[in-house]
Design a protein around this motif. Structure first.
Motif, mmCIF file in Angstrom:
data_model
loop_
_atom_site.group_PDB
_atom_site.id
_atom_site.type_symbol
_atom_site.label_atom_id
_atom_site.label_comp_id
_atom_site.label_asym_id
_atom_site.label_seq_id
_atom_site.Cartn_x
_atom_site.Cartn_y
_atom_site.Cartn_z
ATOM 1 N N ARG A 107 44.963 31.115 38.867
ATOM 2 C CA ARG A 107 45.635 30.680 40.095
ATOM 3 C C ARG A 107 44.846 31.201 41.285
ATOM 4 N N GLY A 108 44.338 30.269 42.103
ATOM 5 C CA GLY A 108 43.365 30.603 43.141
ATOM 6 C C GLY A 108 43.817 31.632 44.140
ATOM 7 N N ARG A 109 45.102 31.716 44.417
ATOM 8 C CA ARG A 109 45.610 32.668 45.407
ATOM 9 C C ARG A 109 45.319 34.117 45.037
ATOM 10 N N TYR A 110 44.996 34.377 43.747
ATOM 11 C CA TYR A 110 44.757 35.748 43.293
ATOM 12 C C TYR A 110 43.268 36.075 43.158
ATOM 13 N N ALA A 116 41.182 29.037 52.345
ATOM 14 C CA ALA A 116 40.786 28.273 53.528
ATOM 15 C C ALA A 116 40.283 26.904 53.095
ATOM 16 N N ALA A 117 40.817 25.855 53.685
ATOM 17 C CA ALA A 117 40.430 24.495 53.316
ATOM 18 C C ALA A 117 38.930 24.310 53.493
ATOM 19 N N GLY A 118 38.280 23.808 52.444
ATOM 20 C CA GLY A 118 36.855 23.518 52.505
ATOM 21 C C GLY A 118 35.954 24.700 52.226
ATOM 22 N N ALA A 119 36.501 25.912 52.156
ATOM 23 C CA ALA A 119 35.678 27.096 51.917
ATOM 24 C C ALA A 119 35.255 27.160 50.455
ATOM 25 N N VAL A 120 33.987 27.433 50.220
ATOM 26 C CA VAL A 120 33.494 27.588 48.853
ATOM 27 C C VAL A 120 33.775 29.015 48.402
ATOM 28 N N GLU A 121 34.577 29.142 47.382
ATOM 29 C CA GLU A 121 34.968 30.451 46.858
ATOM 30 C C GLU A 121 34.435 30.600 45.438
ATOM 31 N N ARG A 122 34.176 31.851 45.056
ATOM 32 C CA ARG A 122 33.748 32.133 43.679
ATOM 33 C C ARG A 122 34.956 32.618 42.883
ATOM 34 N N TYR A 123 35.178 31.968 41.752
ATOM 35 C CA TYR A 123 36.276 32.327 40.854
ATOM 36 C C TYR A 123 35.675 32.791 39.529
ATOM 37 N N THR A 124 35.869 34.048 39.215
ATOM 38 C CA THR A 124 35.407 34.592 37.940
ATOM 39 C C THR A 124 36.583 34.577 36.978
ATOM 40 N N ILE A 125 36.446 33.790 35.918
ATOM 41 C CA ILE A 125 37.561 33.529 35.007
ATOM 42 C C ILE A 125 37.202 34.032 33.618
ATOM 43 N N ASP A 126 37.984 34.964 33.124
ATOM 44 C CA ASP A 126 37.780 35.528 31.786
ATOM 45 C C ASP A 126 38.292 34.520 30.752
ATOM 46 N N LEU A 127 37.388 34.023 29.915
ATOM 47 C CA LEU A 127 37.763 33.097 28.848
ATOM 48 C C LEU A 127 37.968 33.832 27.529
ATOM 49 N N HIS A 128 38.058 35.145 27.598
ATOM 50 C CA HIS A 128 38.386 35.985 26.444
ATOM 51 C C HIS A 128 37.233 36.027 25.446
ATOM 52 N N THR A 129 37.517 36.400 24.226
ATOM 53 C CA THR A 129 36.446 36.585 23.251
ATOM 54 C C THR A 129 36.529 35.536 22.154
ATOM 55 N N GLN A 130 35.405 35.371 21.467
ATOM 56 C CA GLN A 130 35.329 34.391 20.396
ATOM 57 C C GLN A 130 34.120 34.717 19.519
ATOM 58 N N ASN A 131 34.203 34.344 18.263
ATOM 59 C CA ASN A 131 33.076 34.404 17.334
ATOM 60 C C ASN A 131 32.978 33.015 16.716
ATOM 61 N N TYR A 132 31.954 32.275 17.134
ATOM 62 C CA TYR A 132 31.902 30.863 16.773
ATOM 63 C C TYR A 132 30.452 30.419 16.611
#
Length: 600
Positions: free
Chosen positions: A508-511, A522-538
């Motif tokens: 959720r972008g607000r966080y 801010a409308a139009g502002a480029v923001e960086r979102y670092t999203i943890d996709l957890h772990t996997q063995n694949y």
């Protein structure tokens, strides 16, 4: 009255089945330190000689099915492995006294009669070792999901007789990543249906939907404020807590497990499933927290190709369309779980268990690691590129390169193929939806995908996956859902062109600037979102393609973000919900990418 009679008949039948299976059953009302008595079922093998250890589970889901389950798996080395089997209904549920509190928070230890799940487990074990004949004074605890969390609670202040604990799919933080929220985004369908079921009374009664497709029901509902207005009328404490605590405040922090964890006090096996649709965040988080203080190697992790509770299945060879070639769950119990408990409860030979044991899907083999995530991997970015390509090479485009889509809360993306039955309804695909073919979304303009060329060689990942998304919106709030997908070749006999999710998460972008600091975008502002996709063995096989996918609604798994910043989305009005244009950037300045832990 009919319900009471049916429950009584079912209870009598369960008692008889347990007896027929070769167990002597006794039902006890065990007193806790505050005088409340908890219903407890004790099963002793008829043909057992000598003093036996206990295998103990505590549950809000009724002990009668547990007592009956000993019949279902006569070759289960745990239920038929020479143990005193014990199940206890927690406070306020089924035949136990007291009041039920969802994930009861830790007690004030300065008050001698104050109680929580840790104290109840302690008192129950104390009574068992003193009052059940021919026990050897040792207890092992286990449980899946809520019972897994109860197992963790018991290990916080363990009774001296508690010698081993196997929490399976235990939640760790209901706001950060488990049942009720993920990164602040509310898990609507599960949160609503679970809360109404658990707080319907001493027994668990499912909410009665008046439409067969819950996607349509939740969409017609409108804003979340309509839940109390139309249906719950402030009578359900957990829903009221959702409304009162939309952000990561003291309420959620008090429930979180990690701050309560100290040194490893009891040998612990944390069990998880790669496709757990309810609690995958929890067991990994608990393992990692305990590992920081584990100096004598008592903290272990096992992750298999399971959904929620899949390790309890009779066979476990298949999950959705996936065939693992052998009985994964049955072999896990026989070769790993049962010998591990026997080591601590029966002085059996030590088990050759690595620090982490994970199942590498694709190769369909177990892998042994001396730490998790493993150190022997290379963080490898895969970049979003022009023409919807996913590449190991970074982009060279200028700062304006992006892909855009319109996200409309009035037309959200379904998280699984419709009709979406209630979570626990007969015929519901909830247990296996994480293995669904994602091609059902191929005609959605608000689901954007990037994919590699066919792989020339196998690519194996083991460890933590992360998405770094550079994005903007014309609104003032937005959700970002990222999926990592294995695209099968059209030549695959069993699953031609199948799109299998390997990892996924919502943010959720607000966080973006802190989980306890909601802020408008801010409308139009480029923001960086670092999203943890957890772990996997694949293992991505040669000839397969890797796909990254981004969208901004996932309904009704996740509640609709109004895309207009409001202080509390649970109180948002219909007029707050507006369509917005989102941009995902893929330039040299804003290189959106997914980082995969590639095995060297």
């Amino acid at each position: 009255m009919l319900v009471v009679v049916l429950v009584a008949v079912a209870a009598m039948a369960a008692r008889q089945r347990a007896a027929d299976a070769g167990f002597l059953r006794r039902d006890e009302m065990i007193p806790m330190r505050d005088g409340v008595r908890l219903h407890t079922v004790v099963l002793r093998p008829r043909d057992a000689d000598g003093n036996l250890p206990f295998l103990f589970t505590r549950t809000p889901y009724n002990c009668e099915p547990f007592a009956n389950a000993v019949d279902a798996q006569p070759d289960n080395p745990l239920t038929h492995g020479g143990y005193l089997l014990v199940c206890q209904d927690i406070r306020g549920k089924f035949q136990s006294e007291g009041s039920f509190v969802m994930l009861r928070p830790p007690r004030d230890r300065a008050q001698k009669t104050a109680v929580d799940e840790s104290s109840d487990a302690y008192d129950a074990i104390e009574w068992l070792v003193r009052n059940v004949p021919t026990n050897n004074g040792r207890v092992g605890m286990f449980g899946t999901s809520y019972p897994g969390w109860l197992t963790v609670m018991a290990a916080l202040e363990p009774h001296p007789a508690l010698r081993a604990a196997a929490p399976m799919a235990s939640p760790a933080d209901m706001w950060a990543g488990d049942d009720f929220h993920h990164n602040g985004a509310f898990r609507l369908s599960y949160g609503f249906e679970y809360a109404t079921m658990m707080e319907s009374g001493k027994e668990n009664t499912r909410f009665a939907f008046d439409l067969p497709d819950t996607f349509e029901w939740y969409l017609r509902l409108g804003p979340l404020a309509m839940i109390n207005r139309r249906y719950l009328h402030e009578a359900y404490p957990t829903w009221n807590d959702f409304v009162a605590h939309p952000d990561y405040d003291a309420f959620w922090k008090r429930q979180a497990v990690v701050p309560q964890l100290g040194a490893v006090k009891v040998p612990t096996m944390n069990v998880a499933g790669w496709w757990d649709q309810e609690d995958f965040y929890g067991p990994i988080t608990i393992y990692e927290a305990l590992e920081k203080t584990d100096r004598v190697r008592q903290n272990f992790l096992v992750v298999g190709p399971w959904n929620h509770g899949g390790w309890n299945q009779q066979d476990g060879r298949r999950l959705g369309p996936l065939d693992f070639g052998r009985s994964i769950s049955k072999l896990f119990r026989a070769d790993v779980l049962a010998p591990w408990f026997a080591q601590y409860l029966k002085d059996a030979p030590s088990v050759d268990l690595p620090e982490a044991l994970t199942f590498e899907t694709g190769a369909n083999e177990w892998r042994r690691w001396n730490q998790w995530p493993p150190a022997s991997t290379r963080p490898t970015p895969m970049y979003l590129r022009a023409d919807r390509r996913l590449s190991f090479e970074p982009p060279e485009d200028g700062g304006a390169a992006f892909d855009a889509y319109v996200s409309d809360p009035a037309n959200p993306v379904p998280y699984r193929k419709r009709p979406i039955l209630p979570t626990y309804a007969e015929g519901s695909t909830w247990p296996t939806w994480l293995t669904d073919d994602q091609r059902f979304l191929s005609d959605r303009a608000d689901v954007v995908s990037w994919r590699t060329e066919a792989l020339a060689d196998d690519v194996v990942i083991a460890g933590r996956i992360r998405a770094d998304l550079f994005a903007s919106t014309t609104g003032s709030d937005a959700d970002w859902i990222v999926k990592l997908i294995d695209v099968y070749p059209d030549t695959d006999v069993a699953m031609p062109d199948y799109q299998l999710m390997i990892a996924n998460e919502v943010f959720r972008g607000r966080y973006r600037n802190g989980i306890d600091k909601p802020e408008p975008i801010a409308a139009g502002a480029v923001e960086r979102y670092t999203i943890d996709l957890h772990t996997q063995n694949y293992r991505f096989r040669r000839g397969h393609r890797v796909m990254a996918q981004v969208q901004s609604t996932w309904f009704p798994l996740i509640d609709r973000n109004p895309q207009t910043f409001v202080r509390n989305i649970f109180l948002a009005q219909a007029s707050d919900f507006r369509a917005a244009t989102h941009r995902v950037y893929r330039s040299s300045r804003y290189p959106s990418h997914v980082v995969m832990p590639v095995v060297r």
